[in-house]
Design a protein around this motif. Structure first.
Motif, mmCIF file in Angstrom:
data_model
loop_
_atom_site.group_PDB
_atom_site.id
_atom_site.type_symbol
_atom_site.label_atom_id
_atom_site.label_comp_id
_atom_site.label_asym_id
_atom_site.label_seq_id
_atom_site.Cartn_x
_atom_site.Cartn_y
_atom_site.Cartn_z
ATOM 1 N N LEU A 194 3.271 -3.051 -3.350
ATOM 2 C CA LEU A 194 2.717 -1.626 -2.456
ATOM 3 C C LEU A 194 3.353 -0.412 -2.880
ATOM 4 O O LEU A 194 2.674 0.464 -3.363
ATOM 5 C CB LEU A 194 2.803 -1.775 -1.104
ATOM 6 C CG LEU A 194 2.516 -0.807 -0.065
ATOM 7 C CD1 LEU A 194 0.839 -0.261 -0.298
ATOM 8 C CD2 LEU A 194 2.768 -0.651 1.361
ATOM 9 N N PHE A 195 4.664 -0.491 -3.304
ATOM 10 C CA PHE A 195 5.288 0.746 -3.882
ATOM 11 C C PHE A 195 4.669 1.099 -5.075
ATOM 12 O O PHE A 195 4.423 2.280 -5.414
ATOM 13 C CB PHE A 195 6.755 0.171 -3.832
ATOM 14 C CG PHE A 195 7.661 1.341 -4.552
ATOM 15 C CD1 PHE A 195 8.150 2.431 -3.710
ATOM 16 C CD2 PHE A 195 8.340 1.289 -5.840
ATOM 17 C CE1 PHE A 195 9.051 3.536 -4.082
ATOM 18 C CE2 PHE A 195 8.898 2.151 -6.375
ATOM 19 C CZ PHE A 195 9.338 3.256 -5.654
ATOM 20 N N ASN A 245 5.903 -5.572 -0.236
ATOM 21 C CA ASN A 245 6.338 -4.047 -0.453
ATOM 22 C C ASN A 245 6.507 -3.587 -1.739
ATOM 23 O O ASN A 245 6.358 -2.468 -1.973
ATOM 24 C CB ASN A 245 7.426 -3.824 0.428
ATOM 25 C CG ASN A 245 6.951 -3.702 1.933
ATOM 26 O OD1 ASN A 245 5.952 -3.701 2.393
ATOM 27 N ND2 ASN A 245 7.887 -3.659 2.978
ATOM 28 N N CYS A 299 -0.471 5.113 1.750
ATOM 29 C CA CYS A 299 0.307 6.005 2.334
ATOM 30 C C CYS A 299 0.193 5.635 3.909
ATOM 31 O O CYS A 299 0.932 5.560 4.821
ATOM 32 C CB CYS A 299 0.255 7.386 2.122
ATOM 33 S SG CYS A 299 1.042 7.849 0.614
ATOM 34 N N LYS A 300 -0.850 5.346 4.289
ATOM 35 C CA LYS A 300 -1.184 4.978 5.706
ATOM 36 C C LYS A 300 -0.614 3.726 6.187
ATOM 37 O O LYS A 300 0.119 3.540 7.314
ATOM 38 C CB LYS A 300 -2.775 4.908 6.082
ATOM 39 C CG LYS A 300 -3.078 4.694 7.470
ATOM 40 C CD LYS A 300 -2.529 5.691 8.260
ATOM 41 C CE LYS A 300 -3.045 5.286 9.823
ATOM 42 N NZ LYS A 300 -2.472 6.272 10.859
ATOM 43 N N VAL A 316 2.092 2.513 4.988
ATOM 44 C CA VAL A 316 3.317 2.812 4.812
ATOM 45 C C VAL A 316 3.771 3.202 6.067
ATOM 46 O O VAL A 316 4.873 3.139 6.902
ATOM 47 C CB VAL A 316 3.911 3.482 3.380
ATOM 48 C CG1 VAL A 316 5.435 4.014 3.862
ATOM 49 C CG2 VAL A 316 3.736 2.804 2.369
ATOM 50 N N ALA A 317 2.933 4.353 6.775
ATOM 51 C CA ALA A 317 3.203 4.917 7.862
ATOM 52 C C ALA A 317 3.153 4.159 9.037
ATOM 53 O O ALA A 317 3.946 4.250 9.887
ATOM 54 C CB ALA A 317 2.185 6.149 8.086
ATOM 55 N N ILE A 356 1.368 2.710 -5.075
ATOM 56 C CA ILE A 356 1.329 4.191 -4.425
ATOM 57 C C ILE A 356 1.844 5.085 -5.663
ATOM 58 O O ILE A 356 1.043 5.930 -5.750
ATOM 59 C CB ILE A 356 2.305 4.407 -3.206
ATOM 60 C CG1 ILE A 356 1.625 3.621 -2.172
ATOM 61 C CG2 ILE A 356 2.284 5.797 -2.993
ATOM 62 C CD1 ILE A 356 2.694 3.654 -0.843
ATOM 63 N N TRP A 357 2.494 4.585 -6.646
ATOM 64 C CA TRP A 357 3.081 5.427 -7.612
ATOM 65 C C TRP A 357 1.597 5.334 -8.636
ATOM 66 O O TRP A 357 1.608 6.505 -9.119
ATOM 67 C CB TRP A 357 4.293 4.624 -8.519
ATOM 68 C CG TRP A 357 5.478 5.317 -7.909
ATOM 69 C CD1 TRP A 357 6.365 4.504 -7.094
ATOM 70 C CD2 TRP A 357 6.193 6.422 -8.600
ATOM 71 N NE1 TRP A 357 7.445 5.615 -6.890
ATOM 72 C CE2 TRP A 357 7.452 6.578 -7.729
ATOM 73 C CE3 TRP A 357 5.605 7.601 -9.429
ATOM 74 C CZ2 TRP A 357 8.125 7.618 -8.198
ATOM 75 C CZ3 TRP A 357 6.527 8.691 -9.484
ATOM 76 C CH2 TRP A 357 7.872 8.559 -8.698
ATOM 77 N N MET A 416 4.272 1.303 9.332
ATOM 78 C CA MET A 416 5.553 0.584 9.227
ATOM 79 C C MET A 416 6.403 1.137 10.398
ATOM 80 O O MET A 416 7.301 0.584 10.845
ATOM 81 C CB MET A 416 6.187 0.324 7.796
ATOM 82 C CG MET A 416 5.316 -0.425 6.730
ATOM 83 S SD MET A 416 6.244 -0.092 5.163
ATOM 84 C CE MET A 416 5.261 -1.040 4.268
ATOM 85 N N VAL A 456 13.757 -0.275 7.854
ATOM 86 C CA VAL A 456 12.630 -0.459 7.310
ATOM 87 C C VAL A 456 12.282 0.582 5.835
ATOM 88 O O VAL A 456 11.852 -0.016 5.098
ATOM 89 C CB VAL A 456 11.415 -0.043 8.403
ATOM 90 C CG1 VAL A 456 9.922 0.178 7.636
ATOM 91 C CG2 VAL A 456 11.273 -1.165 9.241
ATOM 92 N N TYR A 457 12.818 1.879 6.095
ATOM 93 C CA TYR A 457 12.433 2.825 4.988
ATOM 94 C C TYR A 457 13.718 2.901 4.046
ATOM 95 O O TYR A 457 13.995 3.912 3.136
ATOM 96 C CB TYR A 457 12.146 4.115 5.722
ATOM 97 C CG TYR A 457 10.815 4.183 6.151
ATOM 98 C CD1 TYR A 457 9.722 3.356 5.698
ATOM 99 C CD2 TYR A 457 10.380 5.070 7.327
ATOM 100 C CE1 TYR A 457 8.344 3.567 6.199
ATOM 101 C CE2 TYR A 457 9.250 4.842 7.684
ATOM 102 C CZ TYR A 457 8.340 4.281 7.192
ATOM 103 O OH TYR A 457 6.726 4.329 7.841
ATOM 104 N N LEU A 458 14.920 2.276 4.427
ATOM 105 C CA LEU A 458 16.102 2.484 3.631
ATOM 106 C C LEU A 458 16.438 3.814 3.457
ATOM 107 O O LEU A 458 16.753 4.341 2.470
ATOM 108 C CB LEU A 458 15.897 1.817 2.112
ATOM 109 C CG LEU A 458 15.499 0.329 2.085
ATOM 110 C CD1 LEU A 458 14.941 -0.147 0.774
ATOM 111 C CD2 LEU A 458 16.555 -0.559 2.476
#
Lengths: 201, 229
Positions: free
Chosen positions: A120-121, A117, A140-141, A143-144, A124-125, A146, A158-160
């Motif tokens: 992945l983060f 992750n 983004c998909k 991440v969605a 995306i940036w 998840m 999951v998303y903090l």
């Protein structure tokens, strides 16, 4: 003139000038260099504009220093350019604003994004910074996805995601960091209210 | 699964992620904080109608293209149905257990369930109106087992019911009360089995005659329970 009546012209294919493919050189913030085809670069609106503005010739590309991408590391940039090369020549999707936005993750992209992750983060940036629309969509998909089948408690983990109280505390901390005097004024105001004063001034 | 710091993504990417979520995921996300609720609300997700099924549980159904979002409260298993058969006047306060799913062709494609719900049914209606700003309750359907619920509490939760559908709830008195409480509506579909011996009292026919759209379902004859077996 109909197609049948059009003159037939013999073409000497060897005489057609073959356009030489141009590969640009980019350098990540940890000094890793990448060679990326002109067509692949078109997937990135940011890089495409940049190379257009630079107007490099094939010689420039070889002789001048690699174009530095200051805020993306080599590991992330490698993924970005792998994606761009695989999808070069594909049309860039136009967002019609629909909700839910339907995006399928192709097999190649799924394998490419089989990463932790943290990476992945960063991906995306990077896709956001380089404005690579379809890479942003698929990442983004991922991440969605998840969120699939999660309860509220699981989704928060999951998303903090902070609670209302944590959001309030963060907001107060940000305000105080911005203006320490504001806190003092607020405390003074509260004190006067406790003493029964109606007006602060 | 390892955590992903969603809120630290660029705002446009957070919006992108939310836009790709299913209606179920948006509902769950909206429950996490005021900020999450506002983010989901700003998407202006399209959904127009919400059907309410009141049996021995309460179910919200929000249809989308091929899918239906289904949220169930006060669910009872077969054993509990027998155990609770004398329960009456249950108000629509927070039910700890919530089951939420997306189903297509009567099969769940996504499903979640938790036992920590703190929202009343009325607050759930408000929550869904926030997630789907254009949604409105269009039908309330009462059927077998609905008599366990308090009608005043139902009326308070759903003050405006444009269309009403009633099958025999298992209690003729409760069936009659539904009509007394909720009429007039824009439309009503009622089954004759809501009345003893399938006979609709004249007073009820008179009351229902003010409803612009009226459907009466079921046989006109007086059928004994033996002949229906």
């Amino acid at each position: 003139m109909s197609v049948e009546n059009a003159p037939v012209v013999d073409v000497d294919e060897a005489a057609i000038p073959v356009e030489k493919k141009m590969y640009y050189r980019f350098e990540s913030n940890d000094k890793k260099e990448f060679r990326v085809s002109e067509l692949a670069i078109q997937q990135s609106e940011t890089l495409n504009r940049l190379v257009e503005a630079m107007g490099y010739t094939s010689e420039d590309v070889e002789n001048k220093p690699a174009i530095a991408i200051e805020n993306i590391d080599g590991k992330t940039l490698k993924l970005v350019f792998q994606w761009c090369e695989h999808h070069k020549g594909e049309a860039i999707p136009v967002d019609d604003g629909s909700v839910p936005k339907i995006v399928e993750i192709p097999e190649f992209d799924a394998k490419l994004m089989d990463i932790d992750n943290g990476l992945l983060f960063k991906l995306i940036w990077a896709a956001d910074y380089l404005n690579i629309v379809q890479l942003l969509n698929v990442s983004c998909k991922k991440v969605a996805n998840m969120a699939q089948g999660k309860t509220p408690a699981q989704l928060r983990r999951v998303y903090l995601l902070p609670s209302d109280e944590e959001d309030e505390a963060a907001k107060r901390a940000a305000q105080e960091a911005q203006d320490p005097r504001a806190r003092e004024v607020e405390e003074e105001f509260e004190e006067r209210k406790r003493q029964g004063g109606n007006s602060f001034f | 699964m390892a955590a992903f710091p969603l809120t630290r993504l660029p705002a446009s990417s957070v919006e992108n992620v939310l836009r790709m979520m299913s209606p179920l995921q948006l509902v769950v996300f909206s429950l996490l904080s005021k900020k999450c609720k506002d983010q989901v609300n700003s998407l202006n997700t399209s959904a127009e109608t919400m059907r309410i099924q009141i049996t021995n549980s309460i179910v919200f159904e929000v249809p989308f293209d091929e899918d239906t979002l289904r949220i169930e409260f006060y669910e009872l298993d077969a054993f509990m149905v027998r155990l609770m058969r004398d329960e009456r006047n249950k108000t629509l306060r927070a039910a700890a257990k919530v089951t939420i799913g997306i189903y297509r062709n009567e099969v769940y494609t996504e499903y979640s369930q938790w036992f920590t719900n703190k929202l009343s049914v009325k607050q759930w209606v408000e929550q869904l109106k926030c997630v789907f700003p254009n949604v409105d309750v269009d039908w309330i359907h009462f059927s077998a087992g609905a008599f366990r619920f308090d009608l005043d509490s139902i009326q308070e939760t759903f003050p405006k019911i444009p269309q009403l559908s009633i099958n025999h709830t298992g209690d003729y008195g409760f069936n009659r009360l539904i009509l007394e409480k909720f009429l007039p509506t824009y439309a009503i579909s009622i089954s004759r089995n809501c009345f003893e011996d399938f006979r609709i009292p004249h007073k009820t026919i008179f009351t229902m005659s003010n409803v612009p759209n009226l459907w009466i379902e079921g046989p006109r004859m007086n059928i004994t329970s033996n002949s229906t077996l």
